[in-house]
Design an enzyme around this catalytic site. Structure first.
Site: not given
Ligand code: PLP
Length: 384
Positions: A71, A149, A177, A197-199, A235, A323
Site C-alpha cells: 500500500t 489479485n 501479487q 510486499s513481503a507478506h 526508523t 480488503c
Molecule cells: N496491491 C495488490 C495487488 C495487493 O493484492 C495488495 C494486498 O492485497 C496490496 C497492493 C497491498 O499490499 P499490503 O498488504 O502490503 O499493503
C-alpha cells in the site's frame, strides 16, 4: 485438516525467514541509524537484504527503497511520480487496480489533476484501445498492475511501458501479487517504478519495497529523517527488512526450479472442479494467469454460503480480495469485466502457495462438490 488456499490475501511466514528475523527482535535490537556500532553495524544487514530484493527484480540494490508494504509503495509511486513535472501531473491506471492504487488515484484527481482509468476486457485482460485513448500529453505516470489479485490475470506490462514512454510518461506497476510467482525483470520490461510486499511471498507483514529506476528523481514521500537517502523517513524495521530479504532470496530460488511451484496443483484443482461441479466457470480460463490463482463462478450458489461451509471443514478460501470482504457489494474487478452481479456473488478465489500439497487439493475436491450441489438444490437462483 486445515487447508489454506487464501495465499493472495497473505501467506505463512517461511521458517527460514522467521529464523533470520528473530535475532533482530531480541539481542540485535539497535537502531541502524545510530552512531555507535551496536546500531550502525546493522546497516550491513539492511544492505544485504536490499541486494536480495534487487536480485528478485533484476534491479540494482541502490534502486530499492524499503517501505511498510504494498500500500505504501503504491501511494509513494503515484503521489511522488505525478509530482515530478507540473506540466505532466496526469495519471492513467486501470479499473481493476488494487484500492491502494485506485484510492490514491482518486486523491490525485481530487487535487484537480487529470486521472483516467482504462477498461478491461471480458476475460480480465487490459483493453489496450481504452488505455491508449486515455494517455495524453499531460500524463506523467501510467500505473498498471502486473497481475490482478482477484483473477490472477497477467497484464502486458512491457507493452504498456513502451506506450507510456512514447508519451513521455513514467511507468509504474503494482507487482505485489506477481513478484515471486512469475519472473520479474525490471530492465527488460522497461519498468520505472514497481511495488512489492513481503507478506505475499512468505515474508513478514508490514514491510515491502518500491523499485525506483536509477535516474528518476522523485520527491521524498515520508518526511522526518534521512533514512533511505531521504526518500522514506522513519526508523528502520530491521527485522522486517531482513525477513523481506530472505523471503526474496527464497522466491528467487523457487522461481528457477522447474515445476516446483503451484502450476500443476492449480491445474489439478481446476480440472477437478470442472469435472465434479457442473456449470462451474473459471474466470480468465483462456488467458495468461498467475500459476497460483483461480477465481471460479459456481453459478446459482452464493459464495458466502460455500465459504462458510468450507470453513467448517477447515478450508480457507475467499470471495475476492481480502480488503473488500467487509463491503456489501460484490467484486468491482468482476464488475469491470462485465460479469453479472448475481454471478459475481458466486465467485470463489482459490490461491495456492508453494506449501500447498496434493493431499490438500484432493481434500478440497472431496469436500467442495457436495457442498456446491447441496446449496444449489436449495438456491432460488440456481435455475435462472
Ligand atoms: N496491491 C495488490 C495487488 C495487493 O493484492 C495488495 C494486498 O492485497 C496490496 C497492493 C497491498 O499490499 P499490503 O498488504 O502490503 O499493503
Amino acid at each position: 485438516m486445515k487447508v489454506y488456499l487464501d495465499n493472495n490475501a497473505t501467506t505463512r511466514i517461511a521458517q527460514e525467514v522467521l529464523d533470520a528475523m528473530l535475532p533482530y527482535l531480541t539481542e540485535r535490537f539497535g537502531n541502524p541509524s545510530s552512531f555507535h556500532s551496536f546500531g550502525s553495524d546493522l546497516m550491513e544487514d539492511i544492505e544485504a537484504a536490499r541486494e536480495k530484493v534487487a536480485v528478485l527484480l533484476g534491479a540494482h540494490a541502490e534502486e530499492i527503497v524499503f517501505t511498510s508494504g504494498g500500500t505504501e509503495s503504491d501511494n509513494m509511486a503515484l503521489i511522488s511520480a505525478t509530482a515530478i513535472n507540473p506540466l505532466k501531473p496526469g495519471l492513467v491506471a486501470s479499473t481493476v487496480e488494487h484500492p491502494a492504487v485506485l484510492e490514491t488515484a482518486e486523491y490525485i484527481k481530487s487535487k484537480g489533476y487529470p486521472v483516467g482509468l482504462s477498461e478491461v476486457n471480458g476475460d480480465g485482460t487490459l483493453n489496450m484501445n481504452s488505455l491508449e485513448r486515455l494517455i495524453s500529453e499531460q500524463t506523467g505516470l501510467v500505473s498498471i498492475m502486473m497481475a490482478n489479485n482477484e483473477t490472477g490475470v497477467i497484464m502486458p506490462v512491457e507493452k504498456v511501458a513502451r506506450i507510456a514512454h512514447e508519451a513521455g510518461a513514467l511507468f509504474h506497476t503494482d507487482a505485489v501479487q506477481a513478484a515471486s510467482k512469475i519472473p520479474v525483470d525490471v530492465r527488460s520490461s522497461g519498468i520505472d517504478l514497481l511495488s512489492i510486499s513481503a507478506h505475499k511471498f512468505h515474508g513478514p507483514k508490514g514491510v515491502g519495497a518500491l523499485f525506483i529506476r536509477k535516474g528518476i528523481d522523485i520527491p521524498p514521500f515520508m518526511l522526518g529523517g534521512y533514512q533511505e537517502n531521504g526518500m522514506r523517513a522513519g526508523t528502520y524495521n530491521t527485522a522486517g527488512i531482513v525477513g523481506l530479504g530472505v523471503a526474496a532470496e527464497l522466491a528467487t530460488a523457487h522461481l528457477s526450479e522447474e515445476n516446483c511451484g503451484t502450476e500443476l496443483l492449480l491445474e489439478k484443482l481446476e480440472n477437478g472442479i470442472l469435472e465434479k461441479c457442473p456449470g462451474a466457470f473459471i474466470v480468465g480460463a483462456d488467458v495468461e494467469r498467475l500459476p497460483n490463482t483461480a477465481t471460479v463462478l459456481f453459478r446459482g450458489v452464493e459464495s458466502e454460503a460455500v465459504m462458510t461451509l468450507l470453513d467448517l471443514e477447515g478450508i480457507c478460501v475467499s470471495s475476492g480480495s481480502a480488503c473488500s470482504t467487509v463491503e456489501e457489494s460484490s467484486s468491482y474487478v468482476l464488475a469491470a469485466m462485465g460479469i453479472d452481479p448475481v454471478d459475481a456473488n458466486t465467485a470463489l478465489r482459490f490461491s495456492l502457495s508453494r506449501y500447498t500439497t496434493g493431499r490438500e487439493i484432493d481434500y478440497v475436491l472431496e469436500v467442495l462438490p457436495p457442498i456446491v450441489e447441496k446449496l444449489r438444490d436449495i438456491s432460488p437462483y440456481a435455475n435462472r
